[in-house]
Write an enzyme that holds these catalytic residues in place. Structure first.
Site, PDB file in Angstrom:
ATOM      1  N   LYS A 160      75.148  27.076  17.547  1.00  0.00           N
ATOM      2  CA  LYS A 160      74.031  27.985  17.815  1.00  0.00           C
ATOM      3  C   LYS A 160      73.747  28.839  16.586  1.00  0.00           C
ATOM      4  O   LYS A 160      74.552  28.915  15.655  1.00  0.00           O
ATOM      5  CB  LYS A 160      74.362  28.888  19.008  1.00  0.00           C
ATOM      6  CG  LYS A 160      75.536  29.830  18.762  1.00  0.00           C
ATOM      7  CD  LYS A 160      75.788  30.732  19.946  1.00  0.00           C
ATOM      8  CE  LYS A 160      76.961  31.678  19.659  1.00  0.00           C
ATOM      9  NZ  LYS A 160      77.154  32.657  20.740  1.00  0.00           N
TER      10      LYS A 160
ATOM     11  N   TYR B  35      69.427  53.829  -5.359  1.00  0.00           N
ATOM     12  CA  TYR B  35      68.786  54.876  -4.568  1.00  0.00           C
ATOM     13  C   TYR B  35      69.772  55.953  -4.133  1.00  0.00           C
ATOM     14  O   TYR B  35      70.884  55.665  -3.688  1.00  0.00           O
ATOM     15  CB  TYR B  35      68.151  54.275  -3.316  1.00  0.00           C
ATOM     16  CG  TYR B  35      66.958  53.395  -3.575  1.00  0.00           C
ATOM     17  CD1 TYR B  35      65.867  53.869  -4.296  1.00  0.00           C
ATOM     18  CD2 TYR B  35      66.920  52.102  -3.081  1.00  0.00           C
ATOM     19  CE1 TYR B  35      64.769  53.053  -4.527  1.00  0.00           C
ATOM     20  CE2 TYR B  35      65.818  51.283  -3.299  1.00  0.00           C
ATOM     21  CZ  TYR B  35      64.745  51.766  -4.023  1.00  0.00           C
ATOM     22  OH  TYR B  35      63.647  50.968  -4.248  1.00  0.00           O
TER      23      TYR B  35
END
Length: 387
Positions: A47, A279
Site C-alpha cells: 500500500k 530561515y
C-alpha cells in the site's frame, strides 16, 4: 552502464540532484528472512506506493521472493496492480461508497468487507458481472478502526454465508489488525487474540471455511507467534525497517534497508564566523566554515522538525542539518572538509544514518520517513528481474 547509473544516478536523477534508490534484492532478502522465521504464508503489503518504494516494482519483487498474497489499502491500488500485469492474489481493505467494486470483482481482487453496505456493494457488482466475487471479512477486535464489531459480527457472517451458498461470493479470508503489536506484552494483544478466536468460532459454526485467517502485521509476525495463524502481513519489515523498538532493530532482525535517499551538493561556499544560516537563523556558524546546500526539503518529504537535528553523511562524516529545513533545500555545515558542488550526500539508507534514526530524532516512526518522500525525488530500482 556507468558506475553512476549502477548507483542510481541516472540522467533523470542527475538532472534532479536527488534520488531514492530502491534495492529490490534487499527487499527479497528481507521477505525471505521473515518468511523463514514465521513459517507461514506471507502477504507483502505494498500500500501507499509500497511505502514510497514503488508499487509495481516492489509487488513483483515480493512475489519473486515467495509472497503468496499482495495487500493494499485502496481498491484503486489493487486495480493499478492488475493494469500493470501483476497476477496472483491481491487483497484490498479500505473501501468507501463509490469505490470501484466492479473493477475489483472483474479483476479477481479480494475485497475486504467490514459492514453490510460493503457486502451489498460487492454482491451488486458480482451480480452485474455474472461472476463469483471473492471477499474477506474483517473483525474490529479492539483497534476501533475499520472492521465489524463483535455485536455486528454474527449478522455479517450469516449474510456472507447466505451469499456464498447462493454462489454470489466466496469468503476467502477472515482477519483483524492489532492496536499494540509493537508492544508484544501489551494486555490488548491477548484480548484481541481471544476476540478473534471467538469470531473465527462463530464463522465456523455458520459454515464459513476461509482459505486464510490472519491477524499479524510485521511486529506481530516477528514477536507474537500465537498471532501467525495461516498468513502474516509483512509491510515495514519487508522494507528493512524495524516495526518497533521492543521487536528489535532492523540489524538485529537481519533486515537490510531497501531505500537510500541521496542528493548532490548544489552549492559549496566559505562563510565567516557568526553567519546566520537559513530561515530564522536557528543556526549560526561558530567559526569560518564551509556550507553546502542539499537540494531536498520538506516538499520532498524531509521533516521540517528535522531542523538542526536531521542526520546527513557529507564529505565522509555524519553531520546534522544546519538551521531550518526549507521547502526545497537544507544546509549542512562541512567545517574545513573538502567538498565541491556535485558531491554526494546520503540522507538515509544502507550507508550513513538509517530512516529509523531519522524517525527517532524527529519523534516519529520509520514508516513515515520513507512514505513521505515525495514524487519530485526520482525512484531508481536496482535489482529488477529480467523476467
Amino acid at each position: 552502464m556507468s558506475v553512476d547509473q549502477q548507483a542510481g544516478w541516472t540522467p533523470r536523477a542527475l538532472a534532479r540532484g536527488a534520488v531514492a534508490t530502491v534495492d529490490l534484492d534487499a527487499l527479497r532478502h528481507n521477505l525471505r528472512v521473515v518468511g523463514e522465521r514465521v513459517g507461514t504464508d506471507v502477504m507483502a503489503v505494498v500500500k501507499a506506493d509500497a511505502y514510497g518504494h514503488g508499487l509495481v516494482e516492489c509487488a513483483r519483487a515480493a512475489q519473486e521472493a515467495g509472497a503468496t498474497w499482495l495487500g493494499v489499502a485502496l481498491p484503486t491500488e489493487a486495480v493499478r496492480l492488475r493494469e500493470a500485469g501483476v497476477t496472483g492474489r491481491v487483497l484490498t481493505w479500505l473501501e468507501v461508497p463509490g469505490s470501484p467494486f466492479d473493477d475489483c470483482v472483474a479483476r479477481d481482487i479480494d475485497v475486504t468487507v467490514s459492514a453490510p453496505w460493503a457486502l451489498d456493494s460487492v454482491l451488486a457488482a458480482a451480480r452485474r458481472l455474472g461472476v463469483t466475487a471473492r471477499v474477506q471479512l474483517k473483525l474490529d477486535s479492539g483497534l476501533s478502526r475499520n472492521g465489524s464489531t463483535m455485536a455486528d459480527w454474527p449478522a455479517l457472517v450469516a449474510a456472507a454465508r447466505a451469499a456464498e451458498v447462493d454462489g454470489a461470493l466466496a469468503v476467502t479470508g477472515i482477519w483483524t489488525h492489532f492496536a499494540c503489536a509493537d508492544e508484544p506484552d501489551h494486555p490488548s494483544v491477548r484480548r484481541q487474540l481471544d476476540q478473534f478466536d471467538e469470531a473465527l468460532g462463530l464463522a465456523d459454526v455458520a459454515g464459513l471455511r476461509p482459505e486464510v485467517r490472519h491477524a499479524a502485521n510485521s511486529a506481530a509476525a516477528l514477536a507474537i507467534p500465537a498471532a501467525r495463524y495461516d498468513l502474516v502481513r509483512i509491510g515495514i519489515a519487508m522494507y528493512g525497517l524495524s516495526p518497533g523498538p521492543e521487536v528489535g532493530t532492523g540489524t538485529e532482525l537481519g533486515l537490510r534497508p531497501v531505500m537510500s535517499l541521496r542528493a548532490r551538493l548544489a552549492s559549496v561556499k566559505r562563510v565567516p564566523s557568526g553567519s546566520g544560516v537559513s530561515y530564522g537563523h536557528l543556526y549560526s556558524t561558530a567559526h569560518e566554515t564551509t556550507l553546502g546546500v542539499v537540494p531536498v526539503g520538506y516538499a520532498d518529504g524531509i521533516p521540517r522538525n528535522a531542523s538542526n537535528l536531521g542526520p546527513l553523511l557529507a564529505a565522509g562524516t555524519e553531520r546534522t542539518v544546519a538551521g531550518r529545513v526549507c521547502m526545497d533545500q537544507v544546509v549542512v555545515d562541512l567545517g574545513d572538509d573538502d567538498a565541491v558542488v556535485g558531491d554526494e550526500v546520503v540522507i538515509f539508507g544502507s550507508e550513513g544514518p538509517s530512516a529509523d534514526v531519522w524517525a527517532s530524532v524527529c519523534g516519529t516512526i520509520g514508516y513515515e520517513i520513507v512514505t513521505r518522500i515525495g514524487p519530485r525525488v526520482p525512484r531508481e530500482h536496482l535489482g529488477v528481474s529480467e523476467q
